[in-house]
Design an enzyme around this catalytic site. Structure first.
Site, PDB file in Angstrom:
ATOM      1  N   GLY A 250     -38.997   2.088  36.557  1.00 60.12           N
ATOM      2  CA  GLY A 250     -38.041   1.497  35.624  1.00 60.12           C
ATOM      3  C   GLY A 250     -38.087  -0.019  35.635  1.00 60.12           C
ATOM      4  O   GLY A 250     -37.991  -0.665  34.576  1.00 60.12           O
ATOM      5  N   ASP A 251     -38.261  -0.604  36.813  1.00 64.36           N
ATOM      6  CA  ASP A 251     -38.382  -2.062  36.926  1.00 64.36           C
ATOM      7  C   ASP A 251     -39.663  -2.535  36.250  1.00 64.36           C
ATOM      8  O   ASP A 251     -39.696  -3.591  35.613  1.00 64.36           O
ATOM      9  CB  ASP A 251     -38.386  -2.485  38.395  1.00 64.36           C
ATOM     10  CG  ASP A 251     -37.246  -1.856  39.180  1.00 64.36           C
ATOM     11  OD1 ASP A 251     -36.150  -1.711  38.613  1.00 64.36           O
ATOM     12  OD2 ASP A 251     -37.460  -1.497  40.352  1.00 64.36           O
TER      13      ASP A 251
END
Length: 300
Positions: A250-251
């Site tokens: 997600g990052d």
């Protein structure tokens, strides 16, 4: 300049055992130590894509020293604030049980340390990007995200926020450029279960109506959805590949989106770069390289 803030960075101790058993002595067959935290992950992938950033946050003790050393080894700048009470956390992550981890608490962050962070952020101005990502230590005020955005309003700073529940909802009035909940977090906000890409659209739209410019919703193996500032909806599945390690995907998506937007100022391109970066990290032992990201981009 892009600045990322990780309020509670960590050393991630990633281990693999053979036949883990509760109550027994288990020995590792592989292990790795990496600097962890959502903002640090964003800075790492940005660096891999050739984009400079500065990592901010709080560190303490011998583990904090090691976080700084390893960040410097990754090749991007850091301006961490040292605190005295406690030590930076160690997070134990077990490879053979995806999502199973034991996360440390981290140091106590006092008012003087928060003031020092605000002084660093006060230097930001037009053209800068600020990424606020992840949870906050229990010693910090719940309002810290919104306090920061309120203090930096009207400076032409691009705000990116990757947080959950109230941390996210409380910043919407300051019109962040990008927010990135996953579909579980989005569903938790509205008390619903979101399974399909189409399902997230009305709820992401509500976050736009509350103030967010762009809402990027990650959905793991189901792809992602972007509602952009021009009111266009973008939806794509993930490219084919084998899930190796979901930590940091997600990052990586946030970093890919920022990189794509920086390159062309085009939402479609930024969205594809986000999906490519998130997927490339999920398909790799480590956070994605530029070569891995560009290869997947071509498949979208």
């Amino acid at each position: 300049m892009i600045y990322t803030v990780t309020f509670n960075p960590s050393l991630d101790y990633i281990v693999e055992t053979e036949g883990f058993k509760l109550g027994n002595t288990n020995r590792t067959v592989s292990e790795r130590i990496l600097p962890g935290g959502k903002g640090i992950n964003v800075s790492t992938v940005l660096k891999n894509l050739g984009i400079e950033s500065t990592a901010l946050g709080f560190i303490a003790g011998f583990t904090g020293d090691e976080i700084r050393r390893r960040v410097e080894g990754l090749g991007f700048r850091s301006e961490f604030i040292e605190v005295d009470n406690g030590f930076s956390r160690i997070n134990v992550k077990m490879k053979e049980f995806d999502g199973t981890e034991i996360n440390g608490q981290g140091p106590v962050i006092g008012s003087d340390a928060i003031k020092a962070l605000m002084q660093k952020l006060d230097k930001l101005g037009e053209g800068d990007t600020l990424v606020l990502a992840g949870s906050i230590p229990s010693s910090m005020p719940d309002s810290i995200y919104s306090d920061i955005l309120a203090a930096l309003q009207d400076r032409e700073i691009t705000f990116v926020v990757d947080a959950t529940k109230d941390l996210l909802l409380n910043v919407l009035e300051y019109h962040p450029f990008l927010i990135k909940p996953n579909h579980h977090e989005l569903g938790e906000i509205f008390g619903v279960t979101l399974e399909k890409r189409e399902d997230v659209i009305p709820y992401a739209r509500q976050l736009q109506e509350k103030g967010a410019e762009n809402v990027l919703v990650s959905m793991g193996g189901k792809g992602a959805v972007l509602l952009d500032a021009g009111q266009q909806v973008h939806m794509l599945p993930v490219p084919e590949g084998k899930l190796v390690n979901a930590v940091g995907s997600g990052d990586s998506m946030v970093a890919g989106f920022i990189a794509g937007w920086t390159e062309r100022k085009d939402y479609g391109h930024a969205f594809k770069m986000g999906i490519a970066a998130g997927s490339a990290s999920a398909f790799s032992e480590l956070l994605a390289t530029e070569e891995e990201i560009r290869a997947l981009y071509e498949k979208l």
